[in-house]
Design a protein around this motif. Structure first.
Motif, PDB file in Angstrom:
ATOM      1  N   GLU A 267       6.190  66.915  71.555  1.00 31.53           N
ATOM      2  CA  GLU A 267       6.091  67.546  72.876  1.00 31.53           C
ATOM      3  C   GLU A 267       7.450  67.736  73.540  1.00 31.53           C
ATOM      4  O   GLU A 267       7.753  68.806  74.079  1.00 31.53           O
ATOM      5  N   LYS A 268       8.297  66.710  73.508  1.00 31.59           N
ATOM      6  CA  LYS A 268       9.602  66.829  74.160  1.00 31.59           C
ATOM      7  C   LYS A 268      10.481  67.849  73.446  1.00 31.59           C
ATOM      8  O   LYS A 268      11.298  68.527  74.086  1.00 31.59           O
ATOM      9  N   SER A 269      10.324  67.952  72.146  1.00 32.45           N
ATOM     10  CA  SER A 269      11.080  68.942  71.386  1.00 32.45           C
ATOM     11  C   SER A 269      10.678  70.350  71.812  1.00 32.45           C
ATOM     12  O   SER A 269      11.528  71.209  72.069  1.00 32.45           O
ATOM     13  N   VAL A 412      -5.444  64.109  82.271  1.00 33.05           N
ATOM     14  CA  VAL A 412      -4.803  62.933  82.872  1.00 33.05           C
ATOM     15  C   VAL A 412      -4.667  61.809  81.860  1.00 33.05           C
ATOM     16  O   VAL A 412      -3.612  61.170  81.738  1.00 33.05           O
ATOM     17  N   ARG A 413      -5.728  61.562  81.108  1.00 41.28           N
ATOM     18  CA  ARG A 413      -5.680  60.479  80.128  1.00 41.28           C
ATOM     19  C   ARG A 413      -4.652  60.762  79.031  1.00 41.28           C
ATOM     20  O   ARG A 413      -3.951  59.869  78.578  1.00 41.28           O
ATOM     21  N   LEU A 414      -4.570  62.020  78.607  1.00 39.01           N
ATOM     22  CA  LEU A 414      -3.607  62.373  77.563  1.00 39.01           C
ATOM     23  C   LEU A 414      -2.173  62.155  78.047  1.00 39.01           C
ATOM     24  O   LEU A 414      -1.317  61.683  77.299  1.00 39.01           O
ATOM     25  N   VAL A 415      -1.911  62.520  79.292  1.00 41.95           N
ATOM     26  CA  VAL A 415      -0.573  62.311  79.850  1.00 41.95           C
ATOM     27  C   VAL A 415      -0.276  60.820  79.958  1.00 41.95           C
ATOM     28  O   VAL A 415       0.818  60.355  79.628  1.00 41.95           O
ATOM     29  N   GLN A 416      -1.265  60.041  80.417  1.00 36.85           N
ATOM     30  CA  GLN A 416      -1.072  58.596  80.533  1.00 36.85           C
ATOM     31  C   GLN A 416      -0.771  57.962  79.188  1.00 36.85           C
ATOM     32  O   GLN A 416       0.011  57.015  79.089  1.00 36.85           O
ATOM     33  N   ARG A 417      -1.404  58.472  78.161  1.00 33.32           N
ATOM     34  CA  ARG A 417      -1.194  57.916  76.819  1.00 33.32           C
ATOM     35  C   ARG A 417       0.093  58.399  76.183  1.00 33.32           C
ATOM     36  O   ARG A 417       0.503  57.918  75.135  1.00 33.32           O
ATOM     37  N   GLY A 418       0.744  59.400  76.790  1.00 34.35           N
ATOM     38  CA  GLY A 418       1.950  59.966  76.194  1.00 34.35           C
ATOM     39  C   GLY A 418       1.637  60.741  74.934  1.00 34.35           C
ATOM     40  O   GLY A 418       2.396  60.712  73.962  1.00 34.35           O
ATOM     41  N   GLU A 423      -1.447  66.475  69.582  1.00 29.13           N
ATOM     42  CA  GLU A 423      -2.684  65.796  69.943  1.00 29.13           C
ATOM     43  C   GLU A 423      -3.407  66.520  71.075  1.00 29.13           C
ATOM     44  O   GLU A 423      -4.629  66.691  71.050  1.00 29.13           O
ATOM     45  N   LYS A 424      -2.643  66.952  72.074  1.00 32.30           N
ATOM     46  CA  LYS A 424      -3.259  67.668  73.195  1.00 32.30           C
ATOM     47  C   LYS A 424      -3.930  68.949  72.711  1.00 32.30           C
ATOM     48  O   LYS A 424      -5.042  69.287  73.123  1.00 32.30           O
TER      49      LYS A 424
END
Length: 471
Positions: A267-269, A412-418, A423-424
């Protein structure tokens, strides 16, 4: 011979030698035809053995051929970098103007944009190499002048046997003082449709930031696996720069990027890369990043990606209701041992053949495979288990598991889990399809039940009449 010619005499190659190397410019040696001439493959003998080279034979009818010819010789003799194509020699004999370059067997980046085998890491490395080459031209050391390329595009980024990027074709290039913060050239419109800086086209003022704009278009080509101009579209999508400027990052991610490529991205890439590409296309030239900063940001995107080895998922046609949704892990960047995915069926002695056959095919198989994929993603989560085999025929059981998955894969849960971009994306697509399939499953089940009740009522009516007749 003039002093100017003497300076480059060591690079001159006899015409007959070039003819022999290219089989007299034979069709079998032809590679491509460019703006000012044809390119051939040639094998040249050297003291340390033979080497392959690319031979550009300029078209004698080209009025600007002389300027392009000498510009390449002068520029490439002085500006040498691992990410700039190397000039091996030239020939100016018998009205022939020929340039001999190092050979790039992978041809240009343009030829590989749509290649699904070109991984995200490879794409990042190609962009990084090209950025380093262009940064060297913009910020030449040792008192050299700055070079504005003026025709940056994927067709002018060549690839060697190891996929290293090499900037080529300096026919439009111009020198500019490197000791000045801003370099401005007043010039007639040059470059290639789709890649040219709109500010330059409007004002005729060309700056190093105009090269940055063109490079930003290339970044989006690499990200979206397509050329900047695609005539198969008859709407805004025809022009990639126009389309991305009117699209959000999320829209690009969900509607443009190839599925298999997207699933490789950390994701960060992805976020670092797409943010950089947008910055390069800024309307205001002063807001565009320098090539030095571009190099650093692509390096960062590559570091994010290499910190996490993300396996590629090969997802077959999700839109087909007749094909099971089989999702398999594949080896991508590093050699790994072959493993059987959890969603693949392994037959055991205790399995019932008929149940297994039904479980692994049709809509039940689709649902089971999808839910199993969610299980792989949500394995650390409490309260989530795949649908048991015995419950697969029950719509209620499927719905129960689906609702749980929907909660666990909320934004929200996906963001919390990083969660990663991969995956998203998988969660979103799986739940979309699962919802459709569950609804279809329920609908079909209702139809069967209604038909069964209708048949029972009809049969009762018949039996009722028969009993009445006997009385």
């Amino acid at each position: 011979m003039s002093s100017f010619m003497c300076e480059y005499q060591h690079l001159e190659i006899p015409l007959e030698y070039i003819k022999q190397a290219t089989n007299y410019f034979g069709d079998d040696n032809f590679i491509a035809e460019g703006r000012i001439g044809k390119v051939y493959r040639g094998e040249f003998l050297q003291s340390n053995g033979s080497t392959m080279a690319a031979v550009k034979r300029l078209n004698p009818s080209n009025n600007h051929g002389d300027a392009d010819f000498w510009r390449d010789i002068v520029l490439l003799s002085e500006y040498k970098h691992e990410n700039i194509i190397l000039l091996l020699g030239f020939c100016n004999q018998s009205k022939e103007r020929i340039l001999v370059y190092e050979y790039a067997p992978k041809k240009s980046l343009e030829n590989h944009l749509r290649d699904p085998k070109l991984t995200w890491v490879q794409r990042l490395k190609i962009c990084l190499g090209a950025a380093r080459g262009l940064e060297y031209l913009h910020n030449s050391r040792g008192g050299q002048q700055r070079v504005l390329h003026r025709d940056i595009k994927s067709a002018n980024i060549l690839l060697d046997e190891n996929w290293n990027a090499k900037i080529a074709d300096f026919g439009f290039s111009k020198y500019s003082p490197s000791n000045q913060k801003h370099s401005i050239l007043v010039s007639k419109p040059k470059g290639t449709l789709g890649y040219s800086d709109p500010v330059f086209l409007e004002t005729s003022f060309y700056k190093k930031e105009s090269d940055v704009y063109s490079f930003g278009v290339v970044l989006f080509e690499v990200l979206c696996s397509r050329l900047c101009v695609d005539y198969s579209y008859d709407d805004m999508r025809r022009s990639l720069p126009a389309f991305v400027k009117n699209s959000s990052k999320e829209k690009i991610r969900d509607t443009i990027i190839d599925v298999n490529l997207l699933q490789q991205m950390e994701e960060k890439s992805f976020d670092t890369f797409v943010t950089l590409a947008y910055e390069c296309l800024e309307r205001e030239q002063k807001n565009r990043p320098s090539m030095e900063l571009i190099v650093k940001k692509i390096e960062t995107a590559l570091e994010y990606q290499e910190q996490r080895n993300v396996p590629v998922l090969n997802i077959v046609n999700w839109a087909s209701s007749s094909t099971p949704y089989v999702i398999q892990e594949k080896r991508v960047l590093l050699p790994q041992k072959e493993q059987t995915g959890r969603n693949q069926l392994g037959k055991s002695p205790d399995d019932d053949d008929e149940m297994i056959k039904k479980w692994s095919s049709g809509k039940e198989g689709n649902l089971r495979a999808l839910l199993s994929t969610l299980h792989e993603i949500l394995e650390p989560e409490d309260g989530w288990e795949p649908v048991p085999l015995t419950d697969m025929m029950s719509t209620r059981a499927v719905r129960k598991h689906y609702e749980n998955a929907e909660y666990l894969t909320s934004a929200v849960r996906l963001v919390q889990r990083g969660a990663s971009t991969r995956e998203k994306y998988i969660c979103k697509k799986v739940l979309e399809i699962l919802n459709v399939e569950v609804l279809r499953f329920e609908s079909e089940e209702k139809v069967v039940q209604q038909k069964k009740r209708s048949e029972e009522r009809q049969q009762n009516r018949i039996l009722g009449k028969r009993y009445h007749h006997l009385d």
